[in-house]
Motif scaffolding. Structure first.
Motif, mmCIF file in Angstrom:
data_model
loop_
_atom_site.group_PDB
_atom_site.id
_atom_site.type_symbol
_atom_site.label_atom_id
_atom_site.label_comp_id
_atom_site.label_asym_id
_atom_site.label_seq_id
_atom_site.Cartn_x
_atom_site.Cartn_y
_atom_site.Cartn_z
ATOM 1 N N GLY A 212 39.210 44.098 34.414
ATOM 2 C CA GLY A 212 39.878 43.050 33.657
ATOM 3 C C GLY A 212 39.149 41.738 33.848
ATOM 4 N N LEU A 213 39.102 40.927 32.792
ATOM 5 C CA LEU A 213 38.321 39.694 32.825
ATOM 6 C C LEU A 213 39.075 38.579 32.092
ATOM 7 C CD1 LEU A 213 35.586 38.231 33.400
ATOM 8 C CD2 LEU A 213 34.794 39.134 31.198
ATOM 9 N N ILE A 214 39.233 37.449 32.772
ATOM 10 C CA ILE A 214 39.866 36.268 32.183
ATOM 11 C C ILE A 214 38.853 35.135 32.267
ATOM 12 C CG2 ILE A 214 41.818 34.667 32.286
ATOM 13 C CD1 ILE A 214 43.278 36.895 33.936
ATOM 14 N N PHE A 246 44.606 47.881 42.999
ATOM 15 C CA PHE A 246 44.221 46.620 42.374
ATOM 16 C C PHE A 246 43.347 45.847 43.344
ATOM 17 C CE2 PHE A 246 44.985 42.031 42.047
ATOM 18 C CZ PHE A 246 44.653 41.784 40.721
ATOM 19 N N GLU A 247 42.216 45.354 42.872
ATOM 20 C CA GLU A 247 41.379 44.478 43.678
ATOM 21 C C GLU A 247 40.845 43.370 42.791
ATOM 22 O OE1 GLU A 247 38.063 46.759 45.192
ATOM 23 O OE2 GLU A 247 36.938 46.522 43.334
ATOM 24 N N PHE A 248 40.627 42.182 43.358
ATOM 25 C CA PHE A 248 40.059 41.093 42.575
ATOM 26 C C PHE A 248 38.809 40.583 43.282
ATOM 27 C CE2 PHE A 248 42.595 38.946 45.686
ATOM 28 C CZ PHE A 248 42.014 37.698 45.898
ATOM 29 N N GLY A 249 37.909 39.987 42.505
ATOM 30 C CA GLY A 249 36.632 39.570 43.072
ATOM 31 C C GLY A 249 35.870 40.782 43.575
ATOM 32 N N CYS A 250 35.213 40.629 44.707
ATOM 33 C CA CYS A 250 34.473 41.774 45.245
ATOM 34 C C CYS A 250 35.387 42.767 45.954
ATOM 35 C CB CYS A 250 33.350 41.311 46.173
ATOM 36 S SG CYS A 250 33.906 40.473 47.658
ATOM 37 N N GLY A 251 36.675 42.452 46.080
ATOM 38 C CA GLY A 251 37.683 43.407 46.516
ATOM 39 C C GLY A 251 37.391 44.103 47.823
ATOM 40 N N GLY A 288 38.579 27.929 38.083
ATOM 41 C CA GLY A 288 37.895 27.602 36.843
ATOM 42 C C GLY A 288 36.756 28.563 36.534
ATOM 43 N N GLU A 289 36.394 29.394 37.522
ATOM 44 C CA GLU A 289 35.376 30.415 37.293
ATOM 45 C C GLU A 289 36.022 31.634 36.629
ATOM 46 O OE1 GLU A 289 32.326 30.485 40.839
ATOM 47 O OE2 GLU A 289 34.320 30.094 41.663
ATOM 48 N N ASP A 290 35.184 32.606 36.247
ATOM 49 C CA ASP A 290 35.711 33.846 35.680
ATOM 50 C C ASP A 290 36.651 34.514 36.677
ATOM 51 O OD1 ASP A 290 34.140 33.447 33.470
ATOM 52 O OD2 ASP A 290 32.700 35.038 33.933
ATOM 53 N N ILE A 291 37.805 34.938 36.193
ATOM 54 C CA ILE A 291 38.735 35.730 36.995
ATOM 55 C C ILE A 291 38.498 37.193 36.628
ATOM 56 C CG2 ILE A 291 41.163 36.256 37.463
ATOM 57 C CD1 ILE A 291 41.760 33.323 36.571
ATOM 58 N N TYR A 292 38.095 37.987 37.609
ATOM 59 C CA TYR A 292 37.860 39.400 37.296
ATOM 60 C C TYR A 292 38.480 40.287 38.370
ATOM 61 C CZ TYR A 292 33.944 39.287 40.649
ATOM 62 O OH TYR A 292 33.176 39.154 41.780
ATOM 63 N N PHE A 293 38.904 41.462 37.950
ATOM 64 C CA PHE A 293 39.603 42.381 38.852
ATOM 65 C C PHE A 293 39.438 43.802 38.347
ATOM 66 C CE2 PHE A 293 42.418 40.427 35.759
ATOM 67 C CZ PHE A 293 42.998 41.502 35.129
#
Length: 365
Positions: A212-214, A246-251, A288-293
């Motif tokens: 997922g990418l915001i 569920f993990e976000f960033g490098c998780g 403010g950076e890309d939010i990815y998970f």
């Protein structure tokens, strides 16, 4: 049955069962005077249909949304937006034999133990059928986000052991929905499709991973303790029936890194980092950076192979499941991930607006 609502300012309450007359929702807190294109809402719902994918359930629901309230002359009123999606292709007879049987990997036994009386047809309330409501509500949330330039995407990164290793920054994400499996890389998608076809022949199923990418979300979304942005995203994503991680960033990769590796270097005088290992969230607050998970999904529990089912009397029964089921839920879950992301971000944006108004009013006095 409680806990059928999600969100604080922008709050969705959903209702309905897989084989009931309809599923639907009430979206409260949606701002007034916002132009609403029902064709845009319908386009999001259409992304979730199994026919788009070609490898999965043969249940053909039109998923036509019916607006009951909250919209007049193409604009929102600020009152609750109530909507229906009718079930038109349920085959309840496929489930008659399961009234007193509990399928392995399903919630049949836990629902029976907790509620005593359950709807056994297609899983009832536990069915992923009700995620169509989330997609519709998320489509409304996307209208708010699009106006602010916030872009939300998700795509299939892995099915079974077939994984797309290319980072999202090097992919053309405009091709997600032109691909049958919602994978933005054609060669890898064909490998996944071949794997799914063989799995279907074997009467089995597969799980996978969605990224997922915001992008372009503002700073300062999220609260630092019990309402962290990543915590709310995790709560939303883990509500998807088949989601198991569920993990976000490098998780989880962070567990094998050293602090000197994980501590991202600043770029210039901004708060941008070299690798964005934090996934656009630090201290529970957006940077403010890309939010990815990433989300891990289990294999579909309903498979064609004979299995032992537990009866309500405690006996084990040899049984082969009938009915119409996906081989892998991952491609159809892609728009669900996008919708839930949109609901979370839109809710935090409205919370931030309320906070600013409150602070302005307090300072004025």
């Amino acid at each position: 049955m409680s806990a059928n609502s999600f969100g604080q300012i922008l709050r969705l309450t959903s209702f309905g069962e897989s084989h009931g007359q309809a599923i639907g929702g009430i979206l409260d807190g949606f701002p007034a005077n916002i132009s609403i294109s029902l064709s845009d809402i319908q386009a999001e719902l259409d992304k979730r249909k199994p026919a788009q994918i070609g490898i999965g359930s043969n249940r053909q629901e039109n998923d036509q949304i019916e607006i009951l309230s909250g919209i007049f002359q193409g604009k929102s009123l600020g009152s609750p937006i109530a909507f229906l999606i009718r079930n038109t292709d349920a085959r309840s007879q496929d489930y008659e034999a399961l009234q007193n049987l509990y399928r392995p990997g399903h919630a049949d036994d836990t629902y029976s133990a907790k509620y005593i009386h359950r709807d056994h047809r297609g899983g009832g309330r536990a069915s992923a059928r009700q995620t169509a409501v989330w997609v519709a509500a998320g489509a409304f949330a996307k209208i708010l986000l699009n106006a602010k330039g916030i872009d939300i995407k998700a795509y299939t990164e892995q099915i079974g052991d077939c994984k797309l290793e290319i980072p999202y920054t090097d992919l053309d994400l405009t091709h997600i929905y032109t691909d049958r499996l919602r994978c933005p890389q054609e060669t890898k998608s064909l490998e996944m499709q071949n794997l799914l076809k063989q799995t279907a022949k074997d009467g089995d199923s597969l799980g996978g991973v969605i990224l997922g990418l915001i992008q372009n979300a503002p700073q300062n979304l999220g609260e630092p303790i019990f309402d962290k942005l990543h915590a709310r995203l995790g709560m939303a994503m883990l509500s998807i029936p088949a989601c198991r991680g569920f993990e976000f960033g490098c998780g989880f990769k962070a567990a094998s890194m050293k602090g000197s590796e994980h501590n991202d270097l600043w770029l210039g005088k901004s708060n941008q980092t070299l690798h964005n290992y934090a996934g656009g969230i630090r201290g529970g607050i957006s940077t403010g950076e890309d939010i990815y998970f990433r989300l891990a999904f289990k294999p579909i529990a309903s498979i064609g192979k004979p299995q032992k089912l537990l009866s309500s009397t405690g006996d084990l029964i040899d049984y082969s499941l009938s009915g119409r089921h996906d081989i892998c839920c991952v491609p159809r879950a892609v728009p669900i991930v996008e919708a839930l992301s949109a609901l979370v971000i839109a809710d935090f944006l409205l919370l931030q607006q309320c906070s600013r108004i409150t602070n302005t009013h307090t300072n004025a006095h």
